[in-house]
Design a protein around this motif. Sequence first.
Motif, PDB file in Angstrom:
ATOM      1  N   ASN A  59       0.826  -1.213   0.000  1.00 27.46           N
ATOM      2  CA  ASN A  59       0.000   0.000   0.000  1.00 27.46           C
ATOM      3  C   ASN A  59       0.855   1.255   0.000  1.00 27.46           C
ATOM      4  N   ASN A  60       1.916   1.239   0.793  1.00 27.23           N
ATOM      5  CA  ASN A  60       2.824   2.396   0.823  1.00 27.23           C
ATOM      6  C   ASN A  60       3.512   2.571  -0.534  1.00 27.23           C
ATOM      7  N   PHE A  61       3.860   1.459  -1.133  1.00 29.07           N
ATOM      8  CA  PHE A  61       4.512   1.518  -2.438  1.00 29.07           C
ATOM      9  C   PHE A  61       3.577   2.116  -3.487  1.00 29.07           C
ATOM     10  N   LYS A  62       2.283   1.721  -3.450  1.00 27.08           N
ATOM     11  CA  LYS A  62       1.301   2.281  -4.382  1.00 27.08           C
ATOM     12  C   LYS A  62       1.151   3.776  -4.181  1.00 27.08           C
ATOM     13  N   GLN A  63       1.130   4.226  -2.912  1.00 28.11           N
ATOM     14  CA  GLN A  63       0.977   5.654  -2.631  1.00 28.11           C
ATOM     15  C   GLN A  63       2.188   6.440  -3.137  1.00 28.11           C
ATOM     16  N   PRO A  85       1.331  10.751 -11.253  1.00 25.44           N
ATOM     17  CA  PRO A  85      -0.115  10.909 -11.067  1.00 25.44           C
ATOM     18  C   PRO A  85      -0.900  10.045 -12.051  1.00 25.44           C
ATOM     19  N   LEU A  86      -2.088   9.654 -11.644  1.00 24.21           N
ATOM     20  CA  LEU A  86      -2.910   8.721 -12.403  1.00 24.21           C
ATOM     21  C   LEU A  86      -3.340   9.289 -13.753  1.00 24.21           C
ATOM     22  N   HIS A  87      -3.570  10.601 -13.832  1.00 23.22           N
ATOM     23  CA  HIS A  87      -4.039  11.183 -15.090  1.00 23.22           C
ATOM     24  C   HIS A  87      -3.001  11.107 -16.198  1.00 23.22           C
ATOM     25  N   GLN A  88      -1.724  10.977 -15.839  1.00 24.95           N
ATOM     26  CA  GLN A  88      -0.713  10.839 -16.881  1.00 24.95           C
ATOM     27  C   GLN A  88      -0.774   9.461 -17.540  1.00 24.95           C
ATOM     28  N   HIS A  89      -1.166   8.471 -16.782  1.00 26.16           N
ATOM     29  CA  HIS A  89      -1.195   7.120 -17.328  1.00 26.16           C
ATOM     30  C   HIS A  89      -2.484   6.818 -18.080  1.00 26.16           C
ATOM     31  N   THR A  90      -3.505   7.585 -17.866  1.00 27.85           N
ATOM     32  CA  THR A  90      -4.769   7.261 -18.522  1.00 27.85           C
ATOM     33  C   THR A  90      -4.766   7.628 -19.997  1.00 27.85           C
ATOM     34  N   LYS A  91      -3.903   8.505 -20.421  1.00 26.35           N
ATOM     35  CA  LYS A  91      -3.905   8.859 -21.835  1.00 26.35           C
ATOM     36  C   LYS A  91      -3.143   7.854 -22.697  1.00 26.35           C
TER      37      LYS A  91
END
Length: 166
Positions: free
Chosen positions: A4-8, A15-21
């Motif tokens: 969990n710490n690693f995911k955070q 950031p998640l928005h960079q990977h969604t594109k």
Amino acid sequence: MSINNFKQVLLKLYPLHQHTKYAIHTTAACLKAQAGRYRISPKKDFPLTYEMANPPHQIAHRKSWNSWNTSSVQGGLRTSETAVEDVFIRRFMTGTWHGLFVSEIIIKRQHNMIRIAGIVRQSISPRKMYFLIGYTEELLSFWLQCPTKLELQTIADRRDVIFKYI
């Protein structure tokens, strides 16, 4: 460090928005073989010879190889030299007999002899034809260091070798 710490930490750094594109696009496997096939023309006026009309998977069934030699078998000698010589022979023949060949140039190697076969048009005088045959045989024999013989068939018109139109 727990998962969990690693995911955070990863989410803070990336950031998640960079990977969604970015996404992986996949398509179904298309088993269409396009090489060696000719497209049908809109007016169906594209001429094909018998060699051209047969698809590549028909080699050894309905059509033959354009180069006959034993150097490509397992343990064969001079594999690369034979391929380079075949390309040289084909280029020399199309350059010397410019626009006269109406078929593929077939190269047959037997022992120390190279035989070159094909179909040519009768658009030049027989005197020039005999000169070109002698010229080609002499130069290729000198360059390749083995006897070379031309086996040519002549036709009156280019349309005589047309097998079908697509």
